[in-house]
Write an enzyme that holds these catalytic residues in place. Structure first.
Site, PDB file in Angstrom:
ATOM      1  N   GLU A  51     -12.683 -14.219  26.683  1.00 53.54           N
ATOM      2  CA  GLU A  51     -12.932 -15.680  25.940  1.00 53.54           C
ATOM      3  C   GLU A  51     -11.712 -15.604  24.943  1.00 53.54           C
ATOM      4  O   GLU A  51     -11.599 -14.854  24.057  1.00 53.54           O
ATOM      5  CB  GLU A  51     -14.155 -15.788  25.460  1.00 53.54           C
ATOM      6  N   ASP A  62     -18.894 -21.586  13.916  1.00 54.46           N
ATOM      7  CA  ASP A  62     -18.672 -19.935  13.908  1.00 54.46           C
ATOM      8  C   ASP A  62     -18.889 -19.551  12.531  1.00 54.46           C
ATOM      9  O   ASP A  62     -18.978 -19.946  11.475  1.00 54.46           O
ATOM     10  CB  ASP A  62     -17.126 -19.649  13.832  1.00 54.46           C
ATOM     11  N   TYR A 176     -23.989 -20.375  29.198  1.00 53.61           N
ATOM     12  CA  TYR A 176     -23.973 -19.771  28.066  1.00 53.61           C
ATOM     13  C   TYR A 176     -25.307 -19.802  27.309  1.00 53.61           C
ATOM     14  O   TYR A 176     -25.531 -20.827  26.763  1.00 53.61           O
ATOM     15  CB  TYR A 176     -22.548 -20.004  27.288  1.00 53.61           C
TER      16      TYR A 176
END
Lengths: 266, 402
Positions: A51, A62, A176
């Site tokens: 990735e 994040d 995911y």
């Protein structure tokens, strides 16, 4: 190429009774040359899928580790273009499936069609856009479909049965699973409830669709636990980015990746 | 369809939407459903109306600024006095509404971002009076230039987190609040402070702030017997402006002027005037960004305007030509800050001073039969330090308009 390459990789691993190790690195961190060296080391260490993050000024999904990596990359002049160029360089020497991870605005500014065409031309196989739920993704889904790129969606601990169904229908390549509340970041232990969460999701997801688990995984034992619970793959991101930040030698990085990969063989 | 009927399916025409990590999608759906259930419920409406009247001090006055009008030499200028609301700004209208909503939804914890500190203060006030734990994210640079508001928030029982990422201003505080929300979404309500963010926030905040425009309508009809010609408000995220404009959205004879931060003339915070369409903080809207979609650093003397995006409803108003948007520089805002203090005895927030300057300019080119209403979104006590250091010394603040 495209999602076939991702699908083939999962099929082969499944036949061998292995899980997939997905490794995340920020494109251009700390600079383009060293970024390529770490990507090569990840391949050499046995990562199954890479990735590659496109740095963004405002990475709201994040945690601190990847925020800092984005800043390092942006400071040395990384752009979405240099990230795709990096993918192309790697593609010239490896058949490893490559997934781009980007926030939506850089893709939107490039243009959804132009971006996916360029990504496909650079040998990219998939795309994860953490701030783009299916409701907003129609245009990018079409563009990705046209170029054979797998647009990969995320499910979370908050996703109920109906929501999982929607996400399962939209995603390509794999699904995911975000294993914890909050942002990306290496943690000492898996989030409580991760293993029951994996089992709940496996019951809702068609057996043909690989379920990959990420967020908070940092050690070989985390990888082993989620693969043992039935996940098709495990993502390690922030812990890998920390190695880059610490400036470890590529050989050492390959050994770190190798340790994680070993844990996918159960 | 009428302009007032937006948003449709979470969108203001091509703007708005819900661009967030998947983990937040259920919470946004839950919030929208709870809001739709509650907003018409008599008990909820009465409780909020009671708080706005007895606690916040509504209705706020509509003041005819005779001296300012004379100075401008044109249209009659009225000021909507949101600076007199408890906490010193319009922000409490929304904070009380959302805190009440959060409480009804069973949330025990409030988080909020703040730029100038006004929204953080309003949230801390709402959290205190309604018994909710409150944590505020504030850019470290903003905290430095708004030190008094940090003290106020802490005094009111809120925990203040200083954000050291990025430009250390409002945008970075929003990123950090979103990260907190993704982590604690189960028990936490993110009390967004402006008409920004993913749907349903731009709608909810607009509805709670529309009390400004609704009162203006009643007050001006009582006083002048007709609707105003021009409404003027400053635009950072754009909540006091939308609150002022929205109740007049379908009446084309009422003009709207939104005023963005023009900064030092070079660096600014004016996405409607100088930006391009993009996606940030959950919404599609006008943004200040580079060719690769990286969000630009902004600049304004007013922390509350220092934001690279803007509410999606303003983007729609701009695209349709319903509102006009302009910029006022730091220097011009400081001029209005001093002028209003001297002429009317009102020290406006630096944000609001942008609106005053633009109103003054427009009024000067209009006839005495016409009316301009500027929303004074907040009071300027918080800005004295900034103003003093910008001008150099205290004497300079008043010297040229004695």
């Amino acid at each position: 190429m495209g999602w076939d390459r991702i699908g083939d990789r999962f099929s082969r691993l499944k036949a061998r009774g292995e899980g997939a190790l997905l490794l995340y690195l920020m494109a251009g961190d700390p600079d383009l040359e060293r970024s390529l060296a770490y990507l090569r080391a990840a391949v050499a260490g046995g990562a199954d899928i890479l990735e590659l993050g496109i740095p963004f000024s405002d990475p709201m999904a994040d945690g601190p580790t990847i925020q800092k990596a984005a800043l390092r990359a942006l400071t040395t002049g990384a752009t979405p273009k240099t990230a795709l160029d990096l993918a192309r360089s790697l593609r010239e020497e490896s058949e490893i499936p490559l997934v781009i991870m980007s926030y939506y605005n850089p893709i939107l500014q490039w243009g959804e069609e132009a971006f996916t065409e360029e990504a496909a031309a650079c040998g990219v196989d998939g795309l994860i856009v953490p701030d783009l739920p299916p409701e907003e993704a129609r245009g990018l889904m079409q563009a990705a479909e046209k170029t054979g790129l797998a647009l990969i969606f995320l499910v979370t601990p908050e996703s109920g049965k109906e929501r999982v169904k929607v996400l399962t229908e939209c995603t390509r390549g794999f699904l995911y699973l975000v294993a914890r509340y909050g942002t990306t970041g290496a943690k000492g232990a898996l989030a409580e409830g991760t293993l029951p969460l994996i089992r709940r999701m496996l019951a809702l997801v068609p057996p043909t669709l690989p379920l990959v688990v990420g967020f908070g995984l940092s050690r070989p034992e985390h990888v082993r636990e989620v693969i043992s619970a039935g996940a098709a793959g495990a993502v390690v991101g922030s812990r890998a980015v920390e190695q880059v930040a610490a400036g470890v030698a590529p050989e050492e990085f390959a050994a770190f990746v190798h340790g994680l990969k070993e844990a996918t063989r159960i | 369809m009428k302009l007032s009927e937006f948003p449709r399916q979470g969108r203001f025409g091509p703007f708005g939407g819900r661009f967030v990590p998947e983990i937040l999608m259920p919470a946004l759906e839950e919030l929208e459903a709870a809001y739709r259930d509650l907003k018409g419920e008599p008990g909820f409406k009465a409780q909020l109306a009671g708080l706005l009247r007895d606690y916040a001090g509504r209705p706020s006055p509509l003041y005819f600024a005779a001296n300012l009008t004379q100075y401008a030499g044109g249209a009659r200028i009225y000021l909507k006095r949101e600076d007199l609301i408890h906490g010193g700004a319009h922000k409490l209208n929304n904070a009380l509404g959302q805190a009440l909503l959060a409480k009804r939804m069973g949330k025990t914890r409030l988080i909020a971002e703040t730029g100038a500190g006004q929204h953080g203060t309003a949230t801390a006030i709402a959290g205190a009076v309604l018994g909710l734990q409150t944590e505020i994210y504030m850019g470290a640079l903003d905290a430095k230039r708004q030190q008094m508001n940090v003290f106020r928030m802490e005094l009111l029982g809120a925990k203040v987190h200083l954000v050291e990422n990025g430009g250390k201003t409002l945008k970075d505080a929003i990123n950090e609040a979103l990260r907190d929300w993704a982590t604690n979404v189960r028990n936490t309500h993110y009390l967004v402070g402006s008409v920004v963010g993913p749907h349903p926030y731009p709608m909810i905040v607009r509805d709670f702030q529309s009390v400004i425009g609704k009162e203006i309508r009643e007050q001006i009809l009582t006083r002048e017997g007709r609707l105003p010609d021009l409404l003027v408000a400053c635009v950072g995220g754009g909540s006091n402006a939308i609150g002022t404009f929205y109740p007049f959205a379908d009446e084309a004879e009422v003009g709207f002027l939104g005023v963005e931060g023009g900064g030092d003339g070079g660096r600014h915070s004016a996405p409607l005037s100088h930006g391009q369409v993009g996606v940030l903080h959950g919404m599609r809207t006008y943004l200040l960004q580079d060719e690769w979609g990286q969000i630009a650093k902004t600049n304004s003397i007013a922390a509350g305007l220092d934001y690279p995006g803007v509410g999606p409803e303003h983007a729609l108003y701009l695209a349709l030509g319903r509102a006009e948007y302009t910029t006022v520089t730091d220097e011009e805002a400081l001029f209005a800050f001093r002028l209003l203090s001297r002429l009317e005895g009102i020290i406006p927030a630096l944000e609001s001073a942008h609106a005053v300057y633009a109103a003054l300019e427009r009024a000067g080119n209009m006839s005495p039969e016409e009316m301009v209403i500027a929303t004074l979104s907040g009071r300027g006590d918080k800005d004295l330090e900034t103003a003093i250091s910008a001008v150099g010394e205290t004497d300079g603040l008043g010297s040229d308009r004695g």
